[in-house]
Motif scaffolding. Sequence first.
Motif, short mmCIF file in Angstrom:
data_model
loop_
_atom_site.label_atom_id
_atom_site.label_comp_id
_atom_site.label_asym_id
_atom_site.label_seq_id
_atom_site.Cartn_x
_atom_site.Cartn_y
_atom_site.Cartn_z
N GLY A 1 10.91 44.13 -23.59
CA GLY A 1 11.25 43.13 -24.60
C GLY A 1 10.96 43.61 -26.02
N ALA A 2 9.95 44.45 -26.18
CA ALA A 2 9.61 44.98 -27.50
C ALA A 2 10.67 45.96 -28.00
CB ALA A 2 8.25 45.65 -27.46
N THR A 3 11.52 46.46 -27.10
CA THR A 3 12.56 47.42 -27.51
C THR A 3 13.93 46.78 -27.64
OG1 THR A 3 13.06 48.08 -25.24
CG2 THR A 3 11.32 49.30 -26.37
N ILE A 4 14.00 45.45 -27.45
CA ILE A 4 15.28 44.74 -27.54
C ILE A 4 15.21 43.78 -28.72
CG2 ILE A 4 16.85 43.14 -26.38
CD1 ILE A 4 15.96 44.41 -23.74
N ALA A 5 16.17 43.89 -29.62
CA ALA A 5 16.20 43.05 -30.81
C ALA A 5 16.65 41.64 -30.46
CB ALA A 5 17.15 43.65 -31.85
N CYS A 6 16.07 40.68 -31.15
CA CYS A 6 16.49 39.29 -30.99
C CYS A 6 17.87 39.15 -31.62
CB CYS A 6 15.49 38.37 -31.68
SG CYS A 6 15.99 36.64 -31.67
N PRO A 7 18.85 38.60 -30.89
CA PRO A 7 20.20 38.47 -31.43
C PRO A 7 20.29 37.49 -32.60
CG PRO A 7 20.20 38.15 -29.05
CD PRO A 7 18.78 38.22 -29.49
N ASN B 1 4.25 44.30 -13.65
CA ASN B 1 5.57 43.76 -14.00
C ASN B 1 5.54 43.06 -15.36
OD1 ASN B 1 6.81 44.76 -11.73
ND2 ASN B 1 6.72 42.83 -10.59
N ALA B 2 4.46 42.34 -15.64
CA ALA B 2 4.34 41.64 -16.92
C ALA B 2 4.28 42.64 -18.07
CB ALA B 2 3.11 40.74 -16.92
N GLU B 3 3.55 43.73 -17.89
CA GLU B 3 3.47 44.75 -18.94
C GLU B 3 4.82 45.43 -19.13
OE1 GLU B 3 -1.20 46.13 -18.47
OE2 GLU B 3 0.33 47.08 -17.23
N ARG B 4 5.51 45.72 -18.04
CA ARG B 4 6.85 46.32 -18.14
C ARG B 4 7.79 45.39 -18.88
NH1 ARG B 4 9.84 47.57 -13.11
NH2 ARG B 4 11.42 48.19 -14.61
N ALA B 5 7.78 44.10 -18.52
CA ALA B 5 8.67 43.13 -19.18
C ALA B 5 8.35 43.05 -20.67
CB ALA B 5 8.53 41.77 -18.51
N HIS B 6 7.07 43.06 -21.02
CA HIS B 6 6.68 43.01 -22.43
C HIS B 6 7.16 44.26 -23.17
CE1 HIS B 6 4.03 43.56 -25.90
NE2 HIS B 6 4.06 42.23 -25.98
N ASP B 7 6.95 45.43 -22.57
CA ASP B 7 7.36 46.69 -23.20
C ASP B 7 8.88 46.76 -23.38
OD1 ASP B 7 4.71 47.37 -23.24
OD2 ASP B 7 4.84 48.80 -21.56
N CYS C 1 17.42 36.64 -34.74
CA CYS C 1 16.45 36.93 -35.80
C CYS C 1 16.74 38.30 -36.42
CB CYS C 1 15.03 36.94 -35.24
SG CYS C 1 14.63 35.45 -34.34
N VAL C 2 16.34 38.45 -37.66
CA VAL C 2 16.54 39.73 -38.35
C VAL C 2 15.24 40.53 -38.29
CG1 VAL C 2 17.05 40.82 -40.56
CG2 VAL C 2 18.23 38.72 -39.89
N GLY C 3 15.32 41.71 -37.70
CA GLY C 3 14.18 42.62 -37.68
C GLY C 3 13.08 42.27 -36.71
N GLN C 4 13.36 41.44 -35.72
CA GLN C 4 12.34 41.08 -34.74
C GLN C 4 12.84 41.41 -33.34
OE1 GLN C 4 11.58 36.88 -35.42
NE2 GLN C 4 9.56 37.41 -36.24
N SER C 5 11.87 41.79 -32.50
CA SER C 5 12.21 41.98 -31.10
C SER C 5 12.14 40.63 -30.40
CB SER C 5 11.23 42.95 -30.45
OG SER C 5 9.95 42.36 -30.35
N VAL C 6 12.60 40.58 -29.17
CA VAL C 6 12.55 39.32 -28.43
C VAL C 6 11.11 38.93 -28.10
CG1 VAL C 6 14.88 39.47 -27.50
CG2 VAL C 6 12.99 40.45 -26.21
N VAL C 7 10.20 39.90 -28.12
CA VAL C 7 8.79 39.60 -27.88
C VAL C 7 8.19 38.90 -29.10
CG1 VAL C 7 6.52 40.67 -27.54
CG2 VAL C 7 8.47 41.47 -26.24
N GLU C 8 8.61 39.30 -30.28
CA GLU C 8 8.06 38.74 -31.52
C GLU C 8 8.67 37.39 -31.88
OE1 GLU C 8 7.34 42.96 -33.82
OE2 GLU C 8 9.31 42.03 -33.90
N SER C 9 9.86 37.12 -31.41
CA SER C 9 10.57 35.91 -31.78
C SER C 9 10.27 34.77 -30.81
CB SER C 9 12.07 36.19 -31.79
OG SER C 9 12.78 35.01 -32.07
N ASP C 10 10.36 33.54 -31.33
CA ASP C 10 10.12 32.39 -30.47
C ASP C 10 11.32 31.44 -30.47
OD1 ASP C 10 8.45 31.17 -28.63
OD2 ASP C 10 7.73 29.72 -30.11
N VAL C 11 12.51 31.93 -30.87
CA VAL C 11 13.70 31.09 -30.81
C VAL C 11 14.18 31.01 -29.36
CG1 VAL C 11 14.38 31.59 -33.19
CG2 VAL C 11 15.25 33.00 -31.35
N ALA C 12 15.04 30.07 -29.08
CA ALA C 12 15.47 29.79 -27.71
C ALA C 12 16.12 31.01 -27.04
CB ALA C 12 16.44 28.62 -27.70
N ILE C 13 16.98 31.73 -27.77
CA ILE C 13 17.67 32.87 -27.17
C ILE C 13 16.68 33.97 -26.81
CG2 ILE C 13 18.24 33.98 -29.38
CD1 ILE C 13 20.55 33.92 -26.34
N ALA C 14 15.64 34.15 -27.63
CA ALA C 14 14.62 35.17 -27.33
C ALA C 14 13.84 34.78 -26.08
CB ALA C 14 13.69 35.35 -28.52
#
Length: 165
Positions: A37-43, A29-35, A45-58
Motif C-alpha cells: 500500500g505504501a507503494t501505490i498512490a491514492c487515486p 500478511n499485514a506487513e506485506r499489505a502495508h508495504d 489524493c495528490v502525493g499520498q500513498s493509499v496507506v497515508e490517505s484516509d479517503v474512501a477509495i484509499a
Amino acid sequence: MVLSWLLVGVAAATMLVFGVVDGRDDRTNAERAHDIGATIACPQCVGQSVVESDVAIAREIRAEIGRLVVAGHSDDHIRARFAEHYGDWVILTPSTSGVSGLVWVIPVAGLVVGVGLLGLTLNRWRRAAQGGEAVSEEDLALVESARAQLPDRQLPDAGGGEDGG
C-alpha cells in the motif's frame, strides 16, 4: 593500496548481490499489505500513498490489497493489477527492469565512479607530497614580483610573527 580498494569493491558488490537476491520474506500478511500500500498512490489524493490517505477509495484499495495478500498473490502481481486498473502513474516506486531500471543503477554507478576518482586524486596528492617536487625558478620569480607589488606593510611571517602575544 590497489588490493585494499579491490577488496572494498568486492565486499560492496557482494552486499548488493545478497541484498537483491535474498528471496526470503519473513513479513506477516499485514506487513506485506502495508508495504504494498505504501507503494501505490491514492487515486484521489495528490502525493499520498493509499496507506497515508484516509479517503474512501484509499480504504477500499487497502482492503483489496489485504484480500489479495491473503489469497497468496505476489507483491508484483498486486501492484501490476492496480497499475492495469488505474494506470502506471499509480505505482510510486520505479520498475527495476528496462529503462526504468536505470533509476536504480545510475546512482550506484555514480557513487562508484566518484569514489574511484576521489581515490585517484588522493593517491596523486600523496605521491606529489612524498615526491617533494621542486619549485621552478620561474615560479619563485613570479611570487617575488607579486610580493614586490604589495603596498608597504609587514607581511605575516611564516613562523608565526615576532610579537609574542
